[in-house]
Design a protein around this motif. Structure first.
Motif, PDB file in Angstrom:
ATOM      1  N   ILE A  61       0.833  -1.412  -0.111  1.00 29.52           N
ATOM      2  CA  ILE A  61      -0.106  -0.086   0.115  1.00 29.52           C
ATOM      3  C   ILE A  61       0.955   1.458   0.053  1.00 29.52           C
ATOM      4  N   ILE A  62       1.885   1.116   0.882  1.00 30.73           N
ATOM      5  CA  ILE A  62       2.842   2.529   0.727  1.00 30.73           C
ATOM      6  C   ILE A  62       3.555   2.601  -0.402  1.00 30.73           C
ATOM      7  N   ALA A  63       3.954   1.459  -0.932  1.00 27.81           N
ATOM      8  CA  ALA A  63       4.598   1.678  -2.515  1.00 27.81           C
ATOM      9  C   ALA A  63       3.810   1.954  -3.412  1.00 27.81           C
ATOM     10  N   TYR A  64       2.501   1.571  -3.351  1.00 25.64           N
ATOM     11  CA  TYR A  64       1.462   1.938  -4.441  1.00 25.64           C
ATOM     12  C   TYR A  64       1.272   3.475  -4.305  1.00 25.64           C
ATOM     13  N   ILE A  65       1.172   4.014  -3.056  1.00 29.79           N
ATOM     14  CA  ILE A  65       0.747   5.446  -2.966  1.00 29.79           C
ATOM     15  C   ILE A  65       1.884   6.477  -3.159  1.00 29.79           C
ATOM     16  N   CYS A  66       3.152   5.820  -2.981  1.00 27.85           N
ATOM     17  CA  CYS A  66       4.433   6.680  -3.285  1.00 27.85           C
ATOM     18  C   CYS A  66       4.982   6.498  -4.492  1.00 27.85           C
ATOM     19  N   ASN A  67       4.542   5.621  -5.407  1.00 27.68           N
ATOM     20  CA  ASN A  67       5.101   5.132  -6.502  1.00 27.68           C
ATOM     21  C   ASN A  67       5.082   6.524  -7.694  1.00 27.68           C
ATOM     22  N   PRO A  68       3.855   7.140  -7.689  1.00 24.32           N
ATOM     23  CA  PRO A  68       3.852   8.512  -8.513  1.00 24.32           C
ATOM     24  C   PRO A  68       4.783   9.607  -8.171  1.00 24.32           C
ATOM     25  N   LEU A  69       4.951   9.682  -6.992  1.00 18.80           N
ATOM     26  CA  LEU A  69       5.799  10.505  -6.561  1.00 18.80           C
ATOM     27  C   LEU A  69       7.271  10.031  -6.826  1.00 18.80           C
ATOM     28  N   LEU A  70       7.731   8.771  -6.875  1.00 19.09           N
ATOM     29  CA  LEU A  70       8.967   8.312  -6.918  1.00 19.09           C
ATOM     30  C   LEU A  70       9.234   8.638  -8.629  1.00 19.09           C
ATOM     31  N   THR A  71       8.396   8.013  -9.438  1.00 18.89           N
ATOM     32  CA  THR A  71       8.443   8.246 -10.855  1.00 18.89           C
ATOM     33  C   THR A  71       8.708   9.646 -11.160  1.00 18.89           C
ATOM     34  N   LEU A  72       7.919  10.676 -10.597  1.00 15.48           N
ATOM     35  CA  LEU A  72       8.122  12.022 -10.746  1.00 15.48           C
ATOM     36  C   LEU A  72       9.354  12.727 -10.392  1.00 15.48           C
ATOM     37  N   CYS A  73       9.862  12.226  -9.162  1.00 15.83           N
ATOM     38  CA  CYS A  73      11.260  12.653  -8.889  1.00 15.83           C
ATOM     39  C   CYS A  73      12.365  11.997  -9.916  1.00 15.83           C
ATOM     40  N   GLU A  74      12.235  10.746 -10.220  1.00 22.40           N
ATOM     41  CA  GLU A  74      13.042  10.295 -10.988  1.00 22.40           C
ATOM     42  C   GLU A  74      13.207  10.897 -12.468  1.00 22.40           C
ATOM     43  N   ARG A  75      12.039  11.181 -12.913  1.00 20.34           N
ATOM     44  CA  ARG A  75      11.897  11.655 -14.458  1.00 20.34           C
ATOM     45  C   ARG A  75      12.195  13.164 -14.295  1.00 20.34           C
ATOM     46  N   LEU A  76      11.875  14.055 -13.272  1.00 21.55           N
ATOM     47  CA  LEU A  76      12.081  15.319 -13.400  1.00 21.55           C
ATOM     48  C   LEU A  76      13.549  15.704 -12.871  1.00 21.55           C
TER      49      LEU A  76
END
Length: 191
Positions: A61-76
């Motif tokens: 659940i924590i990974a699912y919630i944090c994944n969009p922020l993670l991909t945003l940080c990684e991409r930007l």
């Protein structure tokens, strides 16, 4: 075998399909009956299974919630740099995501906890007023309600006559035990 020949089953026959479905339904019914007869053990088994898998479920659940922020940080932030390896950028994105989530949770707690404390203090200071208003309303209701036929002069007299204080005390004690059990289950499920 009939005279040296084997009997071949025609699986496409509609009666064979019906018989197969009937066997499946019967098996499901037997399993349902066994679960129904042994529900206490079944619930205990499911509870133990949930306790065993609760850290995994919480992590998912924590990974699912944090994944969009993670991909945003990684991409930007880290994808444009040629000096940072992909594994390192992933690690830095994960650390940054955890820091951002921790700050968000901390800010949320700092905003909500004072409001809860203020509401509790407000309720505590106005409780006697609320109680007096409710008692006045209840006294009027007891006097005017036709079912009581003027038996009781006040709500307090009605409560005394029906042994309400003992019943209410038992109810509160039982409620406390239920709330405590639910809280322990939720905390145990989460950790």
């Amino acid at each position: 075998m009939l005279r040296g020949k084997m009997i071949k089953i025609n699986w496409n026959n509609k009666y064979t399909t019906i018989a197969l479905y009937a066997c499946i339904v019967l098996a499901i019914a037997v399993v349902g009956l066994m679960i129904g007869l042994n529900i206490k053990y079944f619930i205990g088994y499911i509870s133990a299974l949930l306790r065993a898998f609760s850290p995994i479920i919480t992590g998912m659940i924590i990974a699912y919630i944090c994944n969009p922020l993670l991909t945003l940080c990684e991409r930007l932030l880290f994808s444009r740099s040629k000096k940072i390896k992909p594994n390192t950028s992933r690690l830095l994105s994960i650390v940054l995501t955890y820091i951002i989530v921790f700050i968000i949770v901390l800010l949320f707690a700092l905003l909500i906890v004072p409001q809860i404390i203020s509401s509790y203090n407000d309720l505590q200071s106005k409780f006697s007023y609320y109680l007096a208003t409710a008692q006045g309303w209840a006294d009027d209701l007891i006097r005017e309600f036709p079912i009581f036929n003027g038996k009781y002069a006040s709500f307090a007299e009605f409560l005394e006559a029906n042994n309400f204080t003992e019943r209410f005390t038992d109810f509160i004690a039982d409620s406390y035990e239920h709330i405590k059990a639910i809280t322990l289950f939720v905390v145990d499920f989460g950790g």
